[in-house]
Design an enzyme around this catalytic site. Structure first.
Site, PDB file in Angstrom:
ATOM      1  N   ALA A   7       0.840  -1.193   0.000  1.00 37.48           N
ATOM      2  CA  ALA A   7       0.000   0.000   0.000  1.00 37.48           C
ATOM      3  C   ALA A   7       0.875   1.243   0.000  1.00 37.48           C
ATOM      4  O   ALA A   7       1.888   1.302   0.692  1.00 37.48           O
ATOM      5  CB  ALA A   7      -0.916   0.008   1.223  1.00 37.48           C
ATOM      6  N   CYS A   8       0.479   2.204  -0.804  1.00 42.59           N
ATOM      7  CA  CYS A   8       1.162   3.496  -0.808  1.00 42.59           C
ATOM      8  C   CYS A   8       0.104   4.576  -0.990  1.00 42.59           C
ATOM      9  O   CYS A   8      -1.088   4.282  -1.060  1.00 42.59           O
ATOM     10  CB  CYS A   8       2.241   3.567  -1.885  1.00 42.59           C
ATOM     11  SG  CYS A   8       1.622   3.528  -3.566  1.00 42.59           S
ATOM     12  N   SER A   9       0.512   5.797  -1.087  1.00 42.45           N
ATOM     13  CA  SER A   9      -0.437   6.904  -1.151  1.00 42.45           C
ATOM     14  C   SER A   9      -1.511   6.688  -2.209  1.00 42.45           C
ATOM     15  O   SER A   9      -2.692   6.820  -1.947  1.00 42.45           O
ATOM     16  CB  SER A   9       0.294   8.222  -1.408  1.00 42.45           C
ATOM     17  OG  SER A   9       1.136   8.499  -0.325  1.00 42.45           O
TER      18      SER A   9
END
Length: 103
Positions: A7-9
């Site tokens: 997960a990232c921005s």
């Protein structure tokens, strides 16, 4: 089958890392489902994962995500900064494996 969520921005910056992790897993004969989501889908996605790796820019959410993941016995950790920056699929995959083994 190992299930690894990144997960990232926005889910975009981890896409290349997902591809490299998948390639590495195949090269060593592992069956792994590896996918990426944006920050807004991370809590929902962790329900389908064995381990969750988050981008360094999301490190401030680690504690919150870990609280959500604990009842599911899922570990959440920040992707190793060098692995993330260099899109090192081998290193990130090995980090995920280590977290799964140590839970």
């Amino acid at each position: 089958m190992k299930r690894i969520l990144l997960a990232c921005s926005s889910g975009m910056s981890t896409s290349l890392l997902v591809t490299k992790m998948q390639a590495y897993a195949r090269s060593i004969g592992d069956e792994a489902e590896i996918w990426a989501v944006g920050q807004d889908k991370a809590k929902e996605g962790l329900k389908s994962a064995d381990v969750v790796l988050i981008g360094p820019q999301m490190s401030f959410l680690k504690e919150e995500l870990q609280k959500e993941a604990e009842p599911l016995q899922i570990t959440v950790d920040v992707i190793d900064m060098m692995a993330y920056g260099m899109a090192d699929g081998k290193r990130a995959y090995e980090q995920a494996l280590s977290l799964m083994e140590n839970k």
